[in-house]
Design an enzyme around this catalytic site. Sequence first.
Site, mmCIF file in Angstrom:
data_model
loop_
_atom_site.group_PDB
_atom_site.id
_atom_site.type_symbol
_atom_site.label_atom_id
_atom_site.label_comp_id
_atom_site.label_asym_id
_atom_site.label_seq_id
_atom_site.Cartn_x
_atom_site.Cartn_y
_atom_site.Cartn_z
ATOM 1 C CE LYS A 1 1.154 -17.418 -3.408
ATOM 2 N NZ LYS A 1 0.451 -18.703 -3.281
ATOM 3 C CG ASP B 1 -2.012 -19.906 -1.296
ATOM 4 O OD1 ASP B 1 -1.204 -19.877 -0.350
ATOM 5 O OD2 ASP B 1 -1.697 -20.333 -2.426
ATOM 6 C CG ASP C 1 -7.115 -4.471 3.781
ATOM 7 O OD1 ASP C 1 -8.170 -4.488 4.442
ATOM 8 O OD2 ASP C 1 -6.923 -3.682 2.835
ATOM 9 C CG ASP D 1 -12.838 -7.467 5.255
ATOM 10 O OD1 ASP D 1 -12.215 -6.864 6.144
ATOM 11 O OD2 ASP D 1 -13.579 -6.894 4.431
ATOM 12 C CE1 TYR E 1 -3.084 -2.906 -0.001
ATOM 13 C CE2 TYR E 1 -3.862 -2.247 2.150
ATOM 14 C CZ TYR E 1 -3.941 -3.080 1.048
ATOM 15 O OH TYR E 1 -4.891 -4.072 1.002
#
Length: 369
Positions: free
Chosen positions: A194, A227, A251, A255, A143
């Site tokens: 990752k 993942d 982020d 959720d 970001y």
Amino acid sequence: MSNLKQVVVIDGEGIGPEVIGEARRVLRWFVAEKHLGIETRDALYGVEAFRRTGKVVPDQTMTALRTADAILFGATGGPAYDALPAEAKREGNLLRMRKSLDLFANLRPIVAIPALAEASSLRSRVLEGVDFVILRELSSGLYFGEPRGIETLPNGERRGVNTHAYTSSEIRRVARFGFELARTRRRRLCSVDKANVMEAGQLWRQEVQALHDAEFADVELSHMLVDNCAMQLVRAPAQFDVLLTDNMFGDILSDAAAMAAGSLGMLPSASLGPVGPDGRRPALYEPVHGSAPDIAGKGVANPLGAILSLALALRLTLGEPGAADRLERAVRDALGTGVRTRDIMHEGGRLVGTRAMGDAVLAALEQTA
Ligand code: NAD
């Protein structure tokens, strides 16, 4: 200088003013009834600030943020915000505010409250014992990385660019925070990356492992690819204690994790900076959710994420852990009476709006010893 702790309250956009309105009422209750030494000040941000001052984050707000002990923030974003001039949004926005206060550690506690088992999309047996914290790095990564932007290539095609970059010190400081946090909990930390395809992920894994081996061997460390982590969060979320992530992965994963708590509207967060020479630590508290334009202005938003963010502020910054415990208990007691906002509604629940949910928490506070 007053000895009172200073809390700056910012509504923001969309459902921000509605949910922060309830958190503000709860804070006022503590000050009036329990005489907590806290002073609150409202500050302008976003669409309203731009309308009045021509700036998304006015200078006065920035000064208030820098001197505050804690900031309580609603939410930002939505159509009115999107329509502001790009230049004004670049100069000042929530990401910039977080960056300028160096808020690198974003804590997102996820707890499955038994009363909300019916509201969750997950099965009750999957929810048993769910109590973990996502620790999201908040001041670097994708970001903020440079270069970034949209460019036009010689062949006329357009290309969007963002850069995912972390330095070893950025990784180590959030990992250190995570290991120290794990020591206050069940001493387990799972680091998410990752590393199989991204160099920045390889560095993340190496640095977390090296810090662990050098200083935190008493904490059980595991590494998980992001993942797989997304799948594990809905398969068996009770396995986690502290989940350490970079900025973007945290982020997204939080959720998904929200479903264990029943709704995104239930999740609080704390964003902390480094401890300064004066012993103070910049701190911003906000619900995890955004401005929810689809329900804004209707009085139906769940204010519990905002109210629980206030509980985190009471515990982590305002030196009032007893009040924090009491508030979290009041939220559970309020839910125990059956009141439900739309996002956590289920058969047998009593549907209420934002204000009535705030009333239920205040009533429960009155009743707790
Ligand atoms: P969102 O979190 O605003 O909403 C996602 C879904 O959850 C919506 O259906 C919404 O109605 C529901 N929801 C969220 N909070 C709720 C609550 N308290 N009670 C009941 N339901 C709730 O995410 P989005 O729709 O993807 O984004 C909307 C805007 O918010 C965008 O502009 C985005 O940039 C912004 N955003 C801001 C923040 C922040 O301020 N920290 C965080 C995330 C998104």
